[in-house]
Design a protein around this motif. Structure first.
Motif, PDB file in Angstrom:
ATOM      1  N   TYR A 227     -19.909  26.486  89.671  1.00 48.83           N
ATOM      2  CA  TYR A 227     -20.994  27.135  90.402  1.00 48.83           C
ATOM      3  C   TYR A 227     -21.523  28.285  89.550  1.00 48.83           C
ATOM      4  N   LEU A 228     -22.821  28.502  89.594  1.00 55.12           N
ATOM      5  CA  LEU A 228     -23.445  29.609  88.873  1.00 55.12           C
ATOM      6  C   LEU A 228     -24.042  30.587  89.883  1.00 55.12           C
ATOM      7  N   PHE A 229     -23.572  31.846  89.832  1.00 58.58           N
ATOM      8  CA  PHE A 229     -24.028  32.873  90.758  1.00 58.58           C
ATOM      9  C   PHE A 229     -24.906  33.893  90.030  1.00 58.58           C
ATOM     10  N   THR A 230     -25.925  34.368  90.729  1.00 61.04           N
ATOM     11  CA  THR A 230     -26.729  35.496  90.249  1.00 61.04           C
ATOM     12  C   THR A 230     -26.807  36.558  91.337  1.00 61.04           C
ATOM     13  N   TRP A 231     -27.238  37.748  90.943  1.00 60.82           N
ATOM     14  CA  TRP A 231     -27.704  38.751  91.886  1.00 60.82           C
ATOM     15  C   TRP A 231     -29.238  38.682  91.864  1.00 60.82           C
ATOM     16  N   ASN A 232     -29.904  39.357  92.759  1.00 59.63           N
ATOM     17  CA  ASN A 232     -31.365  39.292  92.793  1.00 59.63           C
ATOM     18  C   ASN A 232     -31.992  40.675  92.864  1.00 59.63           C
ATOM     19  N   ILE A 233     -33.170  40.900  92.348  1.00 62.34           N
ATOM     20  CA  ILE A 233     -33.868  40.130  91.311  1.00 62.34           C
ATOM     21  C   ILE A 233     -33.711  40.932  90.030  1.00 62.34           C
ATOM     22  N   TYR A 234     -33.087  40.379  89.009  1.00 63.08           N
ATOM     23  CA  TYR A 234     -32.841  41.101  87.779  1.00 63.08           C
ATOM     24  C   TYR A 234     -33.619  40.458  86.638  1.00 63.08           C
ATOM     25  N   LEU A 235     -34.283  41.284  85.851  1.00 62.76           N
ATOM     26  CA  LEU A 235     -35.030  40.825  84.687  1.00 62.76           C
ATOM     27  C   LEU A 235     -34.625  41.649  83.475  1.00 62.76           C
TER      28      LEU A 235
END
Length: 707
Positions: A227-235
């Protein structure tokens, strides 16, 4: 009986790995393995024999005999198995290669226990928790900076590390690797539509893709979903510029004079090219990597607006990207800072319900505290949620112990049973936000160090969480036998010593609780904002909510008024636990030391120092908590002279801290922590430890002046 014949009627990378583990166990038992043959030979067949075969009653048989891996079928494959034995023939049967792998691993355990040839052997097992995973924060666009990430930049692009790591996970019955990054997209995929948002060359992008295909492919060959997790919204700044946004809107620029972080978050969230980019990246990830099994995110961090506005953004980007891909992947939605009912109302209707999961931080940041945390009830987390129609995966965060070994089988067993008792919980992934068990950068690269990877030094911890999540009834002696592979003849002594030493941090956490990882790292007594947590901080602390403990100040008050309920865990109870477990850990360390020359067993030598250090840490905390209690009594009873006793206890704590630093410094070196953002290394805080006694005396003087 010197030769054992192997037969495998099933060809699968998982079965091949399981048979290799059986071969290793047979070799350690001085038995020769012949085969594997694809079918039984001779009539009568030779004995003894271990046979791996498909359970022909299962609908999954045809698929996996043909080489399929089950990922396109049920949400989770059947991981059950049986092992039977009679007449010198042991048969492993299962309906899926994962079950066959676990059956092979069970037989390897039986070989180590010298029970595999028992007549009438009959074992049937099924996983207690469907998902048994690890949380691995990638060092690329990490959630926070620090040596755990800086020191592993090359390691996490090293396939040798990942093969060793995934093999270890598979041995311990894990079936999930969750990878976390603020922004992994430009490392993994590229899109012609947003080519300017990827700072890498075409050759670099191709290299990255080959690497991640190999990583995910090996995970699949070990029965491990990714599984691939991110936080939001990061650039990241290069991505922001490539999207035509000013550099000030990149997350790296937040908090500068150019723009307020919430204004930047609002601007990113409302920029149409950002939403289009995220949707495209999710789509590209899923079509580029058919080996990827799930995508996870939150609808809160680095976002602005109402809960429904945030959730709509997730629906319009992540879920739309999943829909475009046509993939039947899992979607895991974190709940931090959001209403679960709102998430379900907006996101779940867009997903196959069998593949939609809510992710919840079960113990917040401190899994080593109480094995049955009560935060779900205390925070009313599931108000408005139909638990019969909702699937949950728990995040189990260890931001407590990152240096010394930890291993309390009874604690993990109870923790797993607590999760399993909740019908809506399908599993968990455990790990840290501020640490990686990858390259062992903490240990000095000389002396008794005989390993490369940090998970090797912390192997018992990995074994406990994975194996007990599959079967919480796994006997303790299984782990003792496994410990012999690292610790040799002193395995039982060191295993028992670690069991005692591992009760120290949970006891401290229950009494002196702080929710979040940056607020409190108990192994170092460190906080991000104030450095060493002082005796006055302990005096003002609160116990872990819902854990049945009473805080130091409150206890002093109830003590004056006649005492507490016997069911409540008091500061005196915690002091007794710390004192007794420290004594036991030290005794087991001394017993092992007497029999263990440093040249003989590197892991044993290292574990002995860990035990001595953890025992000193327990004694330090016992003295400090008793000192804080004396200050509370001085305040409650109006007896400032008690501060003198408090200062004396804190002088004793200094000696324990010095011992702690001595044992630590025999084989470890300092490093920059990530979430706490402090240097970890006990000797560096000696003057802060000494200052506690002065704080106690000053506290007494102030009380005296008030009277």
């Amino acid at each position: 009986m010197n030769t054992v014949y192997l037969v495998s009627e099933v060809r699968s990378p998982l079965v091949d790995f399981g048979l290799a583990e059986i071969r290793k166990a047979l070799d350690a038992a001085r038995l020769d393995a012949v085969g594997p043959w694809p079918e039984l030979r001779d009539d009568p067949a030779p004995r003894p024999m271990i046979v791996v075969r498909a359970d022909n009653s299962s609908d999954e048989v045809d698929a996996f005999i043909a080489g399929a891996d089950g990922h396109a079928g049920p949400t989770y494959p059947d991981e059950s198995f049986t092992v039977s034995g009679a007449g010198g023939r042991v048969v492993i049967e299962a309906a899926h290669p994962r079950g066959l792998l676990y059956g092979c691993l069970e037989v390897a355990d039986l070989i180590r226990a010298e029970r595999w040839a028992d007549e009438g052997l009959a074992i049937a097992k099924s996983p207690t928790l469907a998902v048994r995973g690890v949380k691995f924060n990638l060092p690329y666009e990490p959630y926070s900076d620090g040596d755990p990430f800086r020191q592993n930049l090359e390691t996490c692009f090293d396939l040798e590390f990942w093969r060793d790591y995934l093999d270890e996970l598979a041995r311990n019955r894990y079936n999930c690797l969750s990878l976390w990054s603020l922004h992994p997209f430009h490392l993994m995929v590229s899109s012609p539509e947003f080519r300017d948002a990827n700072p890498f060359t075409d050759d670099e992008i191709a290299d990255h893709e080959r690497f991640f295909h190999a990583l995910f492919g090996h995970a699949r060959a070990r029965g491990i979903d990714v599984y691939l997790f991110t936080w939001n919204i990061y650039l990241p700044e290069p991505v922001a510029r490539g999207l035509g946004l000013p550099a000030a809107l990149a997350n790296s620029s937040e908090g500068t004079e150019t723009i307020n972080r919430w204004d930047a978050a609002r601007a990113r969230q409302r920029a149409p090219q950002v939403a289009a980019y995220y949707e495209e990246m999710i789509y590209r990830l899923l079509v580029t990597y058919p080996e990827l099994d799930g995508i996870g995110t939150s609808g809160s961090e680095a976002m602005s607006g109402t809960g429904s506005e945030k959730e709509q953004w997730v629906v319009d980007t992540y879920l739309r990207g999943i829909e475009r891909s046509g993939r039947r992947v899992k979607f895991l939605h974190r709940t931090n800072m959001q209403s679960t009912a709102d998430i379900i109302a907006m996101a779940k209707p867009r997903m196959d319900p069998s593949r939609f999961y809510i992710s919840w931080k079960y113990s917040i940041a401190h899994c080593y505290s109480h094995p049955r945390p009560a935060f779900e009830e205390l925070l009313h987390a599931w108000d408005g949620v139909d638990l019969e129609q909702t699937q949950f995966l728990f995040t189990v965060r260890n931001d407590d112990v990152h240096t010394h070994r930890w291993g309390d089988v009874d604690y993990v067993r109870e923790y797993v049973r607590g999760m399993a008792a909740k019908s809506y919980v399908h599993g968990f992934y455990w790990g840290a936000d501020g640490y990686l068990w990858a390259r062992d950068f903490q240990h000095v690269d000389h002396g008794h160090k005989a390993w490369r990877w940090d998970f090797e030094r912390h192997r018992l911890q990995f074994q406990l969480w994975g194996r007990l999540a599959y079967d919480p009834d796994t006997a303790s002696d299984v782990f003792e036998r496994l410990a012999r592979l690292d610790y040799g003849d002193d395995a039982s002594t060191l295993y028992e010593g670690l069991r005692h030493a591992s009760k120290i941090i949970p006891a401290v956490n229950r009494l002196c609780w702080l929710d979040l990882d940056f607020q409190w790292h108990p192994e170092g007594c460190l906080t991000r904002d104030h450095g060493l947590r002082t005796v006055l901080d302990f005096l003002d602390s609160s116990p872990m909510p819902g854990a049945g403990a009473i805080g130091i100040r409150e206890f002093a008050k109830t003590e004056r008024l006649g005492g507490t309920d016997a069911s409540v865990e008091t500061p005196l109870d915690v002091i007794a636990i710390l004192t007794e477990e420290s004594r036991a850990a030290e005794e087991f360390a001394a017993a092992a030391q007497d029999r263990n020359p440093s040249w003989r067993e590197p892991h044993a030598t290292c574990a002995i120092l860990d035990l001595r250090a953890t025992a000193a840490l327990g004694r330090y905390y016992a003295a400090k908590i008793e000192a804080a209690l004396e200050l509370a009594r001085a305040e409650e009873h109006g007896e400032p002279e008690r501060a003198v006793r408090s200062a004396e206890l804190l002088d004793e704590a200094v000696e324990h801290w010095i011992a702690l630093g001595f044992f630590w410094s025999q084989h470890y070196q300092p490093y920059q922590m990530a979430r706490v953002d402090r240097i970890f290394g006990y000797p560096f805080y000696l003057e802060d430890v000494r200052r506690d006694a002065r704080l106690a005396r000053d506290f007494g003087d102030r009380l005296a002046n008030q009277h």
